[in-house]
Motif scaffolding. Structure first.
Motif, mmCIF file in Angstrom:
data_model
loop_
_atom_site.group_PDB
_atom_site.id
_atom_site.type_symbol
_atom_site.label_atom_id
_atom_site.label_comp_id
_atom_site.label_asym_id
_atom_site.label_seq_id
_atom_site.Cartn_x
_atom_site.Cartn_y
_atom_site.Cartn_z
ATOM 1 N N ALA A 1 0.825 -1.218 0.000
ATOM 2 C CA ALA A 1 0.000 0.000 0.000
ATOM 3 C C ALA A 1 0.856 1.265 0.000
ATOM 4 O O ALA A 1 0.567 2.216 -0.731
ATOM 5 C CB ALA A 1 -0.957 -0.010 1.187
ATOM 6 N N HIS A 2 1.914 1.287 0.797
ATOM 7 C CA HIS A 2 2.749 2.492 0.897
ATOM 8 C C HIS A 2 3.581 2.745 -0.368
ATOM 9 O O HIS A 2 4.127 3.834 -0.534
ATOM 10 C CB HIS A 2 3.672 2.407 2.116
ATOM 11 C CG HIS A 2 4.770 1.401 1.982
ATOM 12 N ND1 HIS A 2 4.586 0.064 2.262
ATOM 13 C CD2 HIS A 2 6.052 1.534 1.556
ATOM 14 C CE1 HIS A 2 5.716 -0.583 2.037
ATOM 15 N NE2 HIS A 2 6.626 0.278 1.613
ATOM 16 N N ALA A 3 3.660 1.763 -1.260
ATOM 17 C CA ALA A 3 4.483 1.902 -2.461
ATOM 18 C C ALA A 3 3.658 2.087 -3.733
ATOM 19 O O ALA A 3 4.221 2.207 -4.821
ATOM 20 C CB ALA A 3 5.384 0.680 -2.596
ATOM 21 N N ARG A 4 2.351 2.119 -3.605
ATOM 22 C CA ARG A 4 1.500 2.251 -4.787
ATOM 23 C C ARG A 4 1.654 3.643 -5.403
ATOM 24 O O ARG A 4 1.927 4.612 -4.721
ATOM 25 C CB ARG A 4 0.044 1.970 -4.424
ATOM 26 C CG ARG A 4 -0.131 0.502 -4.087
ATOM 27 C CD ARG A 4 -1.531 0.106 -3.777
ATOM 28 N NE ARG A 4 -1.526 -1.301 -3.357
ATOM 29 C CZ ARG A 4 -2.371 -1.829 -2.514
ATOM 30 N NH1 ARG A 4 -3.346 -1.095 -2.004
ATOM 31 N NH2 ARG A 4 -2.262 -3.100 -2.189
ATOM 32 N N ASN B 1 -12.905 -3.794 -8.516
ATOM 33 C CA ASN B 1 -11.548 -3.303 -8.310
ATOM 34 C C ASN B 1 -11.263 -2.244 -9.384
ATOM 35 O O ASN B 1 -10.511 -2.483 -10.328
ATOM 36 C CB ASN B 1 -10.558 -4.468 -8.396
ATOM 37 C CG ASN B 1 -9.174 -4.092 -7.916
ATOM 38 O OD1 ASN B 1 -8.826 -2.926 -7.855
ATOM 39 N ND2 ASN B 1 -8.375 -5.094 -7.599
ATOM 40 N N PRO B 2 -11.904 -1.055 -9.269
ATOM 41 C CA PRO B 2 -11.787 -0.050 -10.332
ATOM 42 C C PRO B 2 -10.365 0.450 -10.565
ATOM 43 O O PRO B 2 -10.016 0.791 -11.690
ATOM 44 C CB PRO B 2 -12.711 1.078 -9.863
ATOM 45 C CG PRO B 2 -12.902 0.860 -8.403
ATOM 46 C CD PRO B 2 -12.753 -0.608 -8.163
ATOM 47 N N VAL B 3 -9.534 0.485 -9.533
ATOM 48 C CA VAL B 3 -8.149 0.929 -9.715
ATOM 49 C C VAL B 3 -7.414 -0.047 -10.634
ATOM 50 O O VAL B 3 -6.712 0.357 -11.564
ATOM 51 C CB VAL B 3 -7.436 1.076 -8.353
ATOM 52 C CG1 VAL B 3 -5.952 1.352 -8.543
ATOM 53 C CG2 VAL B 3 -8.087 2.189 -7.526
ATOM 54 N N SER B 4 -7.607 -1.328 -10.399
ATOM 55 C CA SER B 4 -6.983 -2.343 -11.252
ATOM 56 C C SER B 4 -7.550 -2.294 -12.666
ATOM 57 O O SER B 4 -6.814 -2.431 -13.643
ATOM 58 C CB SER B 4 -7.166 -3.737 -10.642
ATOM 59 O OG SER B 4 -6.446 -4.688 -11.372
ATOM 60 N N ASP B 5 -8.854 -2.090 -12.779
ATOM 61 C CA ASP B 5 -9.477 -1.967 -14.103
ATOM 62 C C ASP B 5 -8.811 -0.848 -14.906
ATOM 63 O O ASP B 5 -8.444 -1.040 -16.072
ATOM 64 C CB ASP B 5 -10.972 -1.660 -13.985
ATOM 65 C CG ASP B 5 -11.786 -2.827 -13.446
ATOM 66 O OD1 ASP B 5 -11.347 -3.987 -13.574
ATOM 67 O OD2 ASP B 5 -12.878 -2.559 -12.900
#
Length: 159
Positions: free
Chosen positions: A87-90, A124-128
């Motif tokens: 999460a901290h590296a996204r 998972n809209p971010v992944s989409d």
């Protein structure tokens, strides 16, 4: 950040990171991770402890229903089973670097496409959005036995 081959020395943090994201990827333990890495085409980590990638090819000894869906429909592909970034590296381009390296390796080895699935329920809209930006397009859908729905994606590898 460096990207290197996933080794047994990485197992503890890879398992912890995988389990922190198991809604998207499923649970991991040492035996499962060992089996995945052994059967994989490419298993990598982003150091220090930033993320990991595990992939398979059609001849891999792997029985995930999502992987089997592709095996039944396609020939020369690399399947992305898990790609997880802490999460901290996204937002730092780590997943993109994983994919760019995978595209180059797969193309050099004669594969024609890279495939994966993304949860559609839960969404998972971010992944989409991320996969669409990399050129992935939907090629199918399924509802799994655990009630999750997924969209199958493919990206053609062009020279």
């Amino acid at each position: 950040m460096t990207i290197e081959v996933l080794s047994r020395a990485d197992f503890a943090w890879v398992i912890a990171l995988g389990n922190a994201n198991q809604v998207e990827t499923g649970p991991l333990d040492e035996d499962r991770l060992s089996n995945l890495v052994e059967a994989s085409y490419l298993s990598q980590v982003a150091r220090p402890d930033l993320g990991f990638l595990i992939t398979f090819i059609p001849t891999s000894a792997y029985d995930s229903p999502n992987f089997v869906w592709f095996v039944e429909r396609m020939d020369k592909f690399v399947y992305v089973d898990r790609i997880v970034v802490a999460a901290h590296a996204r937002g730092q381009g780590i997943a993109r670097r994983f994919y760019e390296g995978l595209f180059a390796s797969a193309r050099a080895d004669g594969y024609e496409q890279v495939v994966c699935e993304v949860n559609s329920d839960p969404p998972n809209p971010v992944s989409d959005q991320f996969h669409a930006a990399l050129g992935f397009t939907p090629v199918g859908q399924a509802t799994l036995s655990n009630g999750k729905s997924v969209t199958y994606l493919s990206r053609t590898l062009k020279d």
